[in-house]
Design an enzyme around this catalytic site. Structure first.
Site, PDB file in Angstrom:
ATOM      1  N   SER A   1      -9.630  -0.985   7.252  1.00 61.92           N
ATOM      2  CA  SER A   1      -9.108  -0.845   5.886  1.00 61.92           C
ATOM      3  C   SER A   1      -8.403  -2.056   5.310  1.00 61.92           C
ATOM      4  O   SER A   1      -8.110  -2.073   4.118  1.00 61.92           O
ATOM      5  CB  SER A   1      -8.180   0.360   5.801  1.00 61.92           C
ATOM      6  OG  SER A   1      -8.957   1.514   5.665  1.00 61.92           O
TER       7      SER A   1
ATOM      8  N   SER B   1      -9.731   1.256   3.040  1.00 61.13           N
ATOM      9  CA  SER B   1      -8.968   2.069   2.128  1.00 61.13           C
ATOM     10  C   SER B   1      -7.877   1.304   1.363  1.00 61.13           C
ATOM     11  O   SER B   1      -7.332   1.813   0.394  1.00 61.13           O
ATOM     12  CB  SER B   1      -8.288   3.209   2.892  1.00 61.13           C
ATOM     13  OG  SER B   1      -7.359   2.687   3.826  1.00 61.13           O
TER      14      SER B   1
ATOM     15  N   LYS C   1       0.850  -1.205   0.000  1.00 63.80           N
ATOM     16  CA  LYS C   1       0.000   0.000   0.000  1.00 63.80           C
ATOM     17  C   LYS C   1       0.881   1.250   0.000  1.00 63.80           C
ATOM     18  O   LYS C   1       1.877   1.304   0.743  1.00 63.80           O
ATOM     19  CB  LYS C   1      -0.872  -0.044   1.255  1.00 63.80           C
ATOM     20  CG  LYS C   1      -1.939   1.036   1.345  1.00 63.80           C
ATOM     21  CD  LYS C   1      -2.819   0.800   2.591  1.00 63.80           C
ATOM     22  CE  LYS C   1      -3.935   1.816   2.717  1.00 63.80           C
ATOM     23  NZ  LYS C   1      -4.810   1.567   3.887  1.00 63.80           N
TER      24      LYS C   1
HETATM   25  N1  GLN Z   1     -13.089   3.624   6.645  1.00 59.91           N
HETATM   26  C1  GLN Z   1     -12.411   4.012   7.838  1.00 59.91           C
HETATM   27  C2  GLN Z   1     -12.054   5.478   7.776  1.00 59.91           C
HETATM   28  O1  GLN Z   1     -12.386   6.074   6.810  1.00 59.91           O
HETATM   29  C3  GLN Z   1     -11.212   3.152   8.050  1.00 59.91           C
HETATM   30  C4  GLN Z   1      -9.998   3.595   7.340  1.00 59.91           C
HETATM   31  C5  GLN Z   1      -8.796   2.724   7.611  1.00 59.91           C
HETATM   32  O2  GLN Z   1      -8.871   1.701   8.275  1.00 59.91           O
HETATM   33  N2  GLN Z   1      -7.644   3.221   7.185  1.00 59.91           N
HETATM   34  O3  GLN Z   1     -11.461   6.019   8.636  1.00 59.91           O
END
Ligand code: GLN
Length: 457
Positions: free
Chosen positions: A173, A149, A74
């Site tokens: 994420s 994400s 990532k």
């Molecule tokens: N969807 C969650 C957020 O927007 C989790 C994001 C993540 O785990 N990086 O914060």
């Protein structure tokens, strides 16, 4: 053939590292234009590295655990000489100047990093639609979001563009895109994997972790990257061992006590609940004891998580002021990142009266106590990973609907407990994920359960 068996083939020179890497590079060439899972790929370097590993194997030299396996990372995890943009225009020209601890460890184990993968801007999202570099398509359900994400890392595994990949999980994420793409993903107990070199979204919540197509791959990657890191203050001294844990797991269900929390199913789409319940019935047939439990604070989880996330993210973004590197974040970032910066700044200003943040920390303690209390009586909790199916690309959701995807995943981050996601079934061809959450430091047990579940037909 699972990933550990494949790594043995490479070590026995029955499959060369070069053949492995070249076949993935070919797939990336064919599919990445449409899927957009990888942002940057370094072909020549990957090939050179593979050739070196093959030579060492031929000479009978000892090679590392990940020898010859192809890996995607990532783009919020520092790798020397790759663009580490966190999918933001803010850092579009930021060239990684050092390796994150996990990257050093992958290299020490002879893993081959093919390239960086797409994500939501600064990991703030659940769909990978907010990337400055365009959306990622879901290889398992084309035309739908891959989740986020870490959508690029999940899609890369689903599209067979690499053996293993890394994501980061602050509120789901890793598990959310694993669920939507029909692959496996795992977030460890807080402190088990070093965060050193990760561009923060919210540091008190997040862990770097693996994606793979099978439980042996999850175990192998963790076995390579976990362990105390003196460079990182949240790193734990004693971390679990993952070596060989997925072998001989056919009887793992016998004597397992699995908790099913009613409210986790009540918030999920009926069809999703049904698929997960069917899997649980199978686990019971294989010898697990299933008990019904109740969790009081589900309504508190999203507000608590986002409030903490906004404040910590606001603080993390103060270094992107355009002076040292990149652009000033507020001038170039997307709507969701800007929203978090504004709200985070507002909450921080109001904090002298303890109005919001202090309350969120109190709620976090309640949630942690409640979930670890439930876990005291069982080995693991089984539920859906995401309460609804991934939406179609191009459909626009308001922020609260986007946040609603996270209701079942944020709990593990708020409580610091380990949690994994794997495919439970499909609805009209769209993957549905099942989540397993466990006690702090029971990471290996969860992965063994995942290995047991993947054997259910
Ligand atoms: N969807 C969650 C957020 O927007 C989790 C994001 C993540 O785990 N990086 O914060």
């Amino acid at each position: 053939m699972n990933i550990i068996d494949k790594s043995k083939l490479i070590k026995n020179h029955e499959l060369t590292a070069l053949e492995n890497v070249e076949s993935y590079l070919k797939t990336i060439k064919n599919k990445n234009n449409k899927i957009n899972a990888f942002l940057e790929v370094k072909e020549d370097e990957a090939i050179q590295q593979a050739e070196k590993i093959d030579k060492r194997i031929k000479k009978g030299e000892k090679v590392g655990k990940l020898a010859g396996l192809a890996i995607g990372v990532k783009t919020n995890i520092n790798i020397e000489d790759f663009i580490i943009s966190a999918a933001s225009k803010t850092l579009e020209n930021y060239n990684g100047s050092y390796n994150a601890t996990v990257i050093d460890r992958i290299k020490a184990e002879d893993g081959i990093i093919l390239g960086t993968t797409n994500m939501d801007e600064f990991a703030a999202g659940s769909s990978t639609e907010t990337s400055y570099f365009g959306v990622t398509d879901n290889p398992a359900a084309p035309g739908r979001i891959p989740g986020g994400s870490s959508g690029g890392s999940a899609a890369a595994i689903a599209a067979e563009m690499c053996d293993l990949s890394l994501g980061s999980d602050t509120g789901g994420s890793i598990r959310n895109p694993a669920s939507h793409c029909g692959v496996m993903g795992f977030k460890s107990t807080y402190g088990v994997v070093s965060r050193q070199g990760l561009l923060d979204l919210a540091m008190s919540l997040e862990q770097i972790g693996p994606f793979a197509n099978d439980a042996s791959g999850i175990a192998l990657m963790l076995d390579s990257i976990v362990g105390y890191d003196p460079r990182e203050c949240t790193s734990l001294k004693d971390t679990p061992s993952f070596e060989g844990i997925t072998e001989n797991t056919q009887d793992i269900m016998k004597g397992m006590k699995l908790g099913v929390v009613k409210e986790f199913f009540d918030v999920s789409d009926d069809k999703i609940s049904k698929i997960v319940e069917e899997r649980i019935d199978k686990m019971a047939e294989m010898g697990a004891e299933v008990v019904e439990l109740s969790f009081k604070y589900l309504d508190l989880c999203i507000p608590t998580y986002y409030l903490i996330n906004y404040v910590e993210f606001f603080s993390a973004t103060r270094k992107y002021d355009g002076r040292k590197y990149g652009y000033r974040i507020e001038e170039v970032c997307g709507d969701e990142v800007l929203r978090r910066i504004h709200i985070g700044s507002y909450i921080s200003q109001k904090e002298y009266s303890g109005k919001y943040y202090k309350k969120a920390l109190q709620a976090r303690s309640l949630i942690r106590r409640e979930i670890t209390g439930l876990l005291d009586g069982v080995d693991a909790l089984i539920s859906p990973t995401v309460p609804k199916l991934p939406h179609k690309l191009g459909e626009s959701l308001d922020p609260m609907d986007m946040y609603a995807y996270d209701v079942l995943t944020v709990i593990a981050n708020l409580a610091g407990i380990p949690a994994g996601s794997m495919k439970a079934g499909e609805i009209d061809g769209i993957p549905v994920g099942l989540q397993i959450q466990g006690k702090p430091l029971d990471d290996a047990k969860i992965i063994q359960l995942m290995a047991g579940i993947e054997q259910i037909q």
